[in-house]
Write a protein that holds these residues in place. Structure first.
Motif, PDB file in Angstrom:
ATOM      1  N   ASN A  14      -1.773  -8.705  -2.556  1.00  0.00           N
ATOM      2  CA  ASN A  14      -0.567  -8.160  -3.179  1.00  0.00           C
ATOM      3  C   ASN A  14      -0.267  -8.746  -4.552  1.00  0.00           C
ATOM      4  O   ASN A  14       0.422  -8.110  -5.354  1.00  0.00           O
ATOM      5  CB  ASN A  14       0.645  -8.405  -2.273  1.00  0.00           C
TER       6      ASN A  14
ATOM      7  N   LYS B 284      -1.008  -6.634  -7.598  1.00  0.00           N
ATOM      8  CA  LYS B 284      -0.155  -5.444  -7.634  1.00  0.00           C
ATOM      9  C   LYS B 284       1.256  -5.793  -8.079  1.00  0.00           C
ATOM     10  O   LYS B 284       1.879  -5.058  -8.847  1.00  0.00           O
ATOM     11  CB  LYS B 284      -0.121  -4.792  -6.245  1.00  0.00           C
TER      12      LYS B 284
ATOM     13  N   ASP C 199      -1.708   1.655  -8.294  1.00  0.00           N
ATOM     14  CA  ASP C 199      -2.287   0.534  -7.570  1.00  0.00           C
ATOM     15  C   ASP C 199      -3.776   0.378  -7.879  1.00  0.00           C
ATOM     16  O   ASP C 199      -4.350  -0.678  -7.716  1.00  0.00           O
ATOM     17  CB  ASP C 199      -2.113   0.739  -6.060  1.00  0.00           C
TER      18      ASP C 199
ATOM     19  N   ARG D 139       0.826  -1.214   0.000  1.00  0.00           N
ATOM     20  CA  ARG D 139       0.000   0.000   0.000  1.00  0.00           C
ATOM     21  C   ARG D 139       0.856   1.259   0.000  1.00  0.00           C
ATOM     22  O   ARG D 139       0.450   2.298  -0.539  1.00  0.00           O
ATOM     23  CB  ARG D 139      -0.916  -0.026   1.222  1.00  0.00           C
TER      24      ARG D 139
END
Length: 470
Positions: free
Chosen positions: A357, A360, A468, A322
């Protein structure tokens, strides 16, 4: 002209004359040791002064003094009624400990005890010599534990604070070097913290009056003490539970050596399951992110190791992604330093354990260094880890996985085209086609590792223009 000015300054007393080094005469060592065995104060004084002088000559002379039985008379002279004899004797023992051949002999012959007693001496000069001697003999592994077990910490810390009062920066550095030497024994970590060494170390690190060398030695010792989990709670509770915040703040310090050891402290503290999340809650990711952006390899390596330790926690894995740290890690994934590349590979492996994750990592092109290291990794460990990460990375629904790969590949391809057209004209491109690093035919495999690295890590990837939210 310069020599004339120096001589003139010395003549009027502005500049001190350099001490003239007298040669050690044949038989001088034996004669001085024999005088030292005398019960007469005047003979002891001659022996102590002479041994203190000749012990500064060379390692050969220092070894000769010990081999000729000089330790016994010197230990005896530390209890002399003459302060001058005591001072010279302790200083000589400190000099003898500089030679590696002498340290074991000094330990076996009881030369540590007079140095420990010297920490409590009324003379500042004797205490300084004792601290220096313990620092030198502390280079011997088994001597470190003995020194701290005998309660030397409090005496050394007291001398450090006295040096601060007298504004003696050189003595402080010597004292900090001694503390660091003794802290390197794992059994000393908890004992030194129990003897209240943390306040003195943190005071040095945060003082505006200390040099970067002072701060580096203090931070180096703090990171060493952080290795033992038994100290973690005391570090956290230090000064109304500000110990963790202090260490995180030092990760932002302008001097590289200080923030490197601050990052190492974070790495060791992150082993503790109770502190691994507290470190991220206190904001450690932002200074680590800045360190990863650095052009200095040792700074990057320290930050990567700390980040890898933090990434072992599942909640931290999500926070790291993040904070958009993945693109910055990937930029260093082909830096040519094995330590950094392996650390990044392991960090990506840990981050890929989170289902949140994986998309990403794939979108940011995280599969590029992994594909390269799976094939061309320099060690078996790196290759196995990369292969393992790739296996975890593609554990996505089929349609989602294919879409992410397609989008990332298209962005990577578009970036390559843009870079090619902006840097090379059409004519130069045709001429350089013979040495191009890309496959000429569809399906052709790249067999050369250099060509593969240029293809995979090309700057035309999607690190800069991705988000993101995609």
């Amino acid at each position: 002209m310069g020599a004339t000015v120096i001589k003139a300054a010395q003549a009027v007393g502005i500049e001190e004359k350099p001490e003239q080094k007298k040669p050690v005469l044949p038989g001088e060592v034996e004669k001085s040791i024999a005088l030292g065995r005398s019960a007469l104060i005047r003979n002891q004084k001659k022996a102590a002064i002479n041994l203190a002088r000749i012990s500064k000559d060379s390692d050969r002379v220092r070894n000769h003094i010990v081999d000729e039985g000089g330790l016994g008379p010197l230990i005896q002279m530390t209890h002399s009624k003459s302060l001058e004899v005591q001072t010279c004797a302790v200083k000589t023992l400190a000099e003898l400990a500089k030679t590696s051949n002498n340290r074991q002999k000094m330990l076996e012959n009881g030369a540590i005890l007079p140095l420990l007693e010297g920490l409590k001496h009324k003379s500042y000069e004797v205490r300084g010599a004792a601290v220096a001697g313990l620092g030198q003999i502390g280079r011997l592994e088994e001597a470190r534990f003995r020194v701290i077990a005998e309660g030397a910490t409090q005496g050394i810390v007291k001398f450090l604070l006295e040096g601060d009062k007298d504004n003696s920066l050189e003595d402080e550095i010597m004292c900090l070097e001694t503390i660091y030497q003794l802290s390197q024994h794992p059994k000393n970590h908890t004992r030194m913290v129990k003897d209240n060494i943390l306040p003195a170390l943190f005071d040095v690190v945060h003082s505006s009056l200390k040099s970067n060398k002072h701060k580096t030695l203090a931070m180096k010792t703090i990171s060493e003490l952080c290795k033992h989990e038994g100290n973690h709670k005391k570090i956290m509770d230090f000064d109304q539970q500000s110990g963790i915040k202090r260490i995180i703040k030092l990760c932002e310090y302008y001097h590289d050596a200080v923030r490197i050891y601050a990052a190492k402290s974070v790495e060791f503290l992150a082993v503790n399951p109770f502190l691994v999340q507290k470190l991220t809650e206190e904001g450690v990711l932002d200074p680590l992110k800045d360190m990863i952006k650095s052009d200095k390899q040792n700074v990057v390596a320290a930050a990567v190791h700390a980040l890898c330790a933090l990434a072992r926690d599942s909640q931290n894995q999500v926070l790291i992604a993040r904070k958009n740290l993945i693109p910055h890690l990937l930029k260093k994934a082909n830096c040519g330093v094995d330590e950094i590349e392996q650390g990044i590979t392991l960090t990506l492996a840990l981050l890929a354990q989170s289902n949140i994750n994986r998309p990403k990592i794939m979108f940011h092109g995280g599969f590029k260094p992994l594909i390269y290291n799976a094939q061309y990794g320099k060690t078996d460990e790196v290759r196995k880890r990369s292969q393992s990460v790739l296996t975890s990375l593609f554990k996505l629904p089929g349609a989602k996985r294919d879409e992410l790969v397609r989008r990332a590949a298209n962005k990577f391809k578009e970036g390559l085209k843009m870079r090619r057209t902006s840097l090379v004209s059409k004519e130069e491109y045709r001429e350089s086609k013979a040495v191009q690093v890309f496959p000429r035919e569809e399906g052709e495999l790249v067999t050369d590792s250099l060509q593969a690295s240029q293809l995979i890590f090309g700057q035309g990837g999607n690190d800069e223009d991705s988000s993101d939210e995609d």
